[in-house]
Motif scaffolding. Structure first.
Motif, PDB file in Angstrom:
ATOM      1  N   GLY A  62      10.513   6.229   6.918  1.00 32.26           N
ATOM      2  CA  GLY A  62      11.651   5.339   7.106  1.00 32.26           C
ATOM      3  C   GLY A  62      11.661   4.614   8.431  1.00 32.26           C
ATOM      4  O   GLY A  62      12.644   3.925   8.751  1.00 32.26           O
ATOM      5  N   GLN A  63      10.588   4.718   9.194  1.00 32.72           N
ATOM      6  CA  GLN A  63      10.510   4.027  10.477  1.00 32.72           C
ATOM      7  C   GLN A  63      10.067   2.586  10.255  1.00 32.72           C
ATOM      8  O   GLN A  63       9.099   2.324   9.538  1.00 32.72           O
ATOM      9  CB  GLN A  63       9.524   4.736  11.406  1.00 32.72           C
ATOM     10  CG  GLN A  63       9.928   6.153  11.772  1.00 32.72           C
ATOM     11  CD  GLN A  63      11.246   6.196  12.520  1.00 32.72           C
ATOM     12  OE1 GLN A  63      11.438   5.482  13.524  1.00 32.72           O
ATOM     13  NE2 GLN A  63      12.167   7.015  12.043  1.00 32.72           N
ATOM     14  N   ARG A  64      10.759   1.653  10.878  1.00 33.83           N
ATOM     15  CA  ARG A  64      10.436   0.250  10.694  1.00 33.83           C
ATOM     16  C   ARG A  64       9.102  -0.097  11.353  1.00 33.83           C
ATOM     17  O   ARG A  64       8.829   0.316  12.482  1.00 33.83           O
ATOM     18  CB  ARG A  64      11.550  -0.621  11.273  1.00 33.83           C
ATOM     19  CG  ARG A  64      12.816  -0.579  10.412  1.00 33.83           C
ATOM     20  CD  ARG A  64      13.989  -1.294  11.036  1.00 33.83           C
ATOM     21  NE  ARG A  64      15.140  -1.255  10.130  1.00 33.83           N
ATOM     22  CZ  ARG A  64      16.381  -1.574  10.487  1.00 33.83           C
ATOM     23  NH1 ARG A  64      16.631  -1.955  11.732  1.00 33.83           N
ATOM     24  NH2 ARG A  64      17.351  -1.504   9.598  1.00 33.83           N
ATOM     25  N   LEU A  65       8.306  -0.873  10.633  1.00 32.57           N
ATOM     26  CA  LEU A  65       7.030  -1.319  11.178  1.00 32.57           C
ATOM     27  C   LEU A  65       7.268  -2.429  12.195  1.00 32.57           C
ATOM     28  O   LEU A  65       8.260  -3.156  12.141  1.00 32.57           O
ATOM     29  CB  LEU A  65       6.125  -1.826  10.054  1.00 32.57           C
ATOM     30  CG  LEU A  65       5.787  -0.851   8.927  1.00 32.57           C
ATOM     31  CD1 LEU A  65       4.669  -1.433   8.061  1.00 32.57           C
ATOM     32  CD2 LEU A  65       5.386   0.514   9.459  1.00 32.57           C
ATOM     33  N   ASP A  66       6.334  -2.559  13.106  1.00 32.16           N
ATOM     34  CA  ASP A  66       6.433  -3.579  14.149  1.00 32.16           C
ATOM     35  C   ASP A  66       6.243  -4.960  13.546  1.00 32.16           C
ATOM     36  O   ASP A  66       5.219  -5.260  12.946  1.00 32.16           O
ATOM     37  CB  ASP A  66       5.357  -3.301  15.207  1.00 32.16           C
ATOM     38  CG  ASP A  66       5.312  -4.367  16.291  1.00 32.16           C
ATOM     39  OD1 ASP A  66       6.286  -5.133  16.416  1.00 32.16           O
ATOM     40  OD2 ASP A  66       4.301  -4.427  17.017  1.00 32.16           O
ATOM     41  N   MET A  67       7.260  -5.806  13.701  1.00 28.19           N
ATOM     42  CA  MET A  67       7.183  -7.164  13.180  1.00 28.19           C
ATOM     43  C   MET A  67       7.340  -8.208  14.289  1.00 28.19           C
ATOM     44  O   MET A  67       7.202  -9.402  14.014  1.00 28.19           O
ATOM     45  CB  MET A  67       8.281  -7.404  12.135  1.00 28.19           C
ATOM     46  CG  MET A  67       8.372  -6.361  11.026  1.00 28.19           C
ATOM     47  SD  MET A  67       6.933  -6.277   9.940  1.00 28.19           S
ATOM     48  CE  MET A  67       7.183  -7.730   8.932  1.00 28.19           C
ATOM     49  N   THR A  68       7.622  -7.779  15.516  1.00 25.92           N
ATOM     50  CA  THR A  68       8.000  -8.756  16.540  1.00 25.92           C
ATOM     51  C   THR A  68       7.355  -8.565  17.910  1.00 25.92           C
ATOM     52  O   THR A  68       7.411  -9.473  18.730  1.00 25.92           O
ATOM     53  CB  THR A  68       9.519  -8.738  16.757  1.00 25.92           C
ATOM     54  OG1 THR A  68       9.907  -7.468  17.294  1.00 25.92           O
ATOM     55  CG2 THR A  68      10.267  -9.017  15.469  1.00 25.92           C
ATOM     56  N   PRO A 101       0.827  -1.217   0.000  1.00 24.07           N
ATOM     57  CA  PRO A 101       0.000   0.000   0.000  1.00 24.07           C
ATOM     58  C   PRO A 101       0.856   1.260   0.000  1.00 24.07           C
ATOM     59  O   PRO A 101       2.042   1.220   0.367  1.00 24.07           O
ATOM     60  CB  PRO A 101      -0.813  -0.132   1.297  1.00 24.07           C
ATOM     61  CG  PRO A 101      -0.009  -1.039   2.162  1.00 24.07           C
ATOM     62  CD  PRO A 101       0.674  -2.000   1.244  1.00 24.07           C
ATOM     63  N   ASP A 102       0.278   2.365  -0.397  1.00 25.68           N
ATOM     64  CA  ASP A 102       0.993   3.637  -0.386  1.00 25.68           C
ATOM     65  C   ASP A 102       1.522   3.932   1.019  1.00 25.68           C
ATOM     66  O   ASP A 102       0.822   3.707   2.012  1.00 25.68           O
ATOM     67  CB  ASP A 102       0.068   4.774  -0.827  1.00 25.68           C
ATOM     68  CG  ASP A 102      -0.310   4.678  -2.297  1.00 25.68           C
ATOM     69  OD1 ASP A 102       0.381   3.946  -3.028  1.00 25.68           O
ATOM     70  OD2 ASP A 102      -1.306   5.320  -2.699  1.00 25.68           O
ATOM     71  N   GLY A 103       2.733   4.444   1.075  1.00 28.47           N
ATOM     72  CA  GLY A 103       3.316   4.801   2.357  1.00 28.47           C
ATOM     73  C   GLY A 103       4.048   3.678   3.053  1.00 28.47           C
ATOM     74  O   GLY A 103       4.615   3.881   4.134  1.00 28.47           O
ATOM     75  N   VAL A 104       4.068   2.496   2.464  1.00 27.72           N
ATOM     76  CA  VAL A 104       4.802   1.360   3.029  1.00 27.72           C
ATOM     77  C   VAL A 104       5.849   0.918   2.014  1.00 27.72           C
ATOM     78  O   VAL A 104       5.551   0.775   0.820  1.00 27.72           O
ATOM     79  CB  VAL A 104       3.870   0.180   3.365  1.00 27.72           C
ATOM     80  CG1 VAL A 104       4.667  -1.009   3.903  1.00 27.72           C
ATOM     81  CG2 VAL A 104       2.818   0.609   4.383  1.00 27.72           C
ATOM     82  N   HIS A 105       7.065   0.719   2.489  1.00 24.16           N
ATOM     83  CA  HIS A 105       8.161   0.341   1.599  1.00 24.16           C
ATOM     84  C   HIS A 105       8.912  -0.870   2.137  1.00 24.16           C
ATOM     85  O   HIS A 105       9.019  -1.056   3.349  1.00 24.16           O
ATOM     86  CB  HIS A 105       9.162   1.492   1.441  1.00 24.16           C
ATOM     87  CG  HIS A 105       8.605   2.676   0.721  1.00 24.16           C
ATOM     88  ND1 HIS A 105       8.711   2.842  -0.639  1.00 24.16           N
ATOM     89  CD2 HIS A 105       7.917   3.749   1.183  1.00 24.16           C
ATOM     90  CE1 HIS A 105       8.118   3.969  -0.989  1.00 24.16           C
ATOM     91  NE2 HIS A 105       7.625   4.536   0.101  1.00 24.16           N
ATOM     92  N   LEU A 106       9.403  -1.671   1.207  1.00 22.15           N
ATOM     93  CA  LEU A 106      10.368  -2.695   1.578  1.00 22.15           C
ATOM     94  C   LEU A 106      11.661  -2.011   1.979  1.00 22.15           C
ATOM     95  O   LEU A 106      12.070  -1.023   1.356  1.00 22.15           O
ATOM     96  CB  LEU A 106      10.645  -3.625   0.401  1.00 22.15           C
ATOM     97  CG  LEU A 106       9.564  -4.614  -0.016  1.00 22.15           C
ATOM     98  CD1 LEU A 106       9.967  -5.281  -1.315  1.00 22.15           C
ATOM     99  CD2 LEU A 106       9.327  -5.646   1.071  1.00 22.15           C
ATOM    100  N   GLU A 107      12.311  -2.534   2.989  1.00 19.57           N
ATOM    101  CA  GLU A 107      13.649  -2.080   3.361  1.00 19.57           C
ATOM    102  C   GLU A 107      14.596  -3.256   3.184  1.00 19.57           C
ATOM    103  O   GLU A 107      14.420  -4.292   3.833  1.00 19.57           O
ATOM    104  CB  GLU A 107      13.687  -1.591   4.809  1.00 19.57           C
ATOM    105  CG  GLU A 107      15.066  -1.073   5.203  1.00 19.57           C
ATOM    106  CD  GLU A 107      15.139  -0.655   6.666  1.00 19.57           C
ATOM    107  OE1 GLU A 107      15.695   0.414   6.946  1.00 19.57           O
ATOM    108  OE2 GLU A 107      14.634  -1.412   7.521  1.00 19.57           O
TER     109      GLU A 107
END
Length: 260
Positions: free
Chosen positions: A174-180, A101-107
């Motif tokens: 550029g803030q990492r999304l919560d994955m854990t 979706p817009d506003g989300v990027h792979l890092e």
């Protein structure tokens, strides 16, 4: 794929050890190695995959306009980032980004990894487990270490083929999304289907899975961040008769860098 304006070169290679097992003291590890979860990709199975190298070149994601962010740091290791991947993998990253979706990027945390680095990381994992389980046999220690750090003596390590990437998701800032959460980013939360993560982390993992699998990459179930194509692990997951990527030499720019 559009070319990206060339950025500064990578930092000098540093000596380092992997900290994948940094949270080892937070929970006991299965004392009986016979019960070890290898996610269907144990030493015997992966080592039995033949490799028919197709000669596809490495490309530098840092020089391509894929819409993918490049990580300046890695959550569990200190060596400099390397963003080279096989050409098809770069195309898949671009396709995966377009599915988000817009506003989300792979890092992109890491792509290609030289064999010499892989050997150091595996040795660190093996040594750590040996100190925790002095009664385990070398074969048992090797299998256990291989769960989180591919043994370079078994089969071409995924990253050393240029066919594997470690990735996260970041927002528009550029803030990492919560994955854990509420678990740390460590071996405790590494399995993709880890049952202990929050609803938000689970939703973000599902978003990552949908984007990357829809683009043709496959996930190693023992690490939510690790995705690949073309290497032996991919062949095991997809039932392909052989891998199409074997180990490749570092790009010339990498080989020219002075030792730390």
């Amino acid at each position: 794929m559009k070319r990206r304006t060339k950025s500064k070169e990578f930092h000098p290679l540093e000596e380092c050890l992997c900290a994948l097992f940094s949270a080892a003291g937070e929970r006991p590890v299965e004392a009986d190695p016979s019960g070890l979860e290898t996610y269907g990709e144990g030493v015997d199975r992966v080592s039995g995959v033949p490799v028919r190298e197709n000669g596809e070149p490495l490309v530098n994601v840092a020089e391509l306009e894929l819409g993918v962010s490049l990580a300046a740091s890695h959550p569990w290791s200190s060596f400099p980032r390397v963003y080279w991947v096989r050409r098809s993998v770069a195309e898949m990253l671009e396709a995966a980004q377009q599915r988000l979706p817009d506003g989300v990027h792979l890092e992109l945390l890491e792509g290609y990894r030289p064999l010499r680095i892989q050997r150091r990381l595996f040795a660190a994992a093996y040594g750590h487990l040996r100190s925790r389980h002095p009664r385990w046999t070398p074969a048992q220690l090797r299998e256990a270490a291989n769960v989180l750090v591919a043994d370079p003596a078994v089969a071409p390590p995924p990253h050393s083929t240029g066919g594997a990437v470690d990735v996260m998701l970041v927002d528009a800032h550029g803030q990492r999304l919560d994955m854990t959460s509420p678990l740390p980013c460590s071996e405790a939360s590494a399995p993709t289907a880890c049952p202990g993560v929050s609803a938000e982390a689970r939703a973000n993992r599902a978003l990552l899975v949908e984007a990357l699998s829809g683009a043709g990459l496959t996930n190693y179930p023992g690490e939510w961040w690790h995705w690949s194509y073309g290497e032996p692990g991919w062949a095991v997951r997809t039932g392909a008769p052989h891998a199409i990527y074997g180990p490749v030499e570092p790009p010339a720019a990498f080989r020219r860098r002075p030792a730390a």
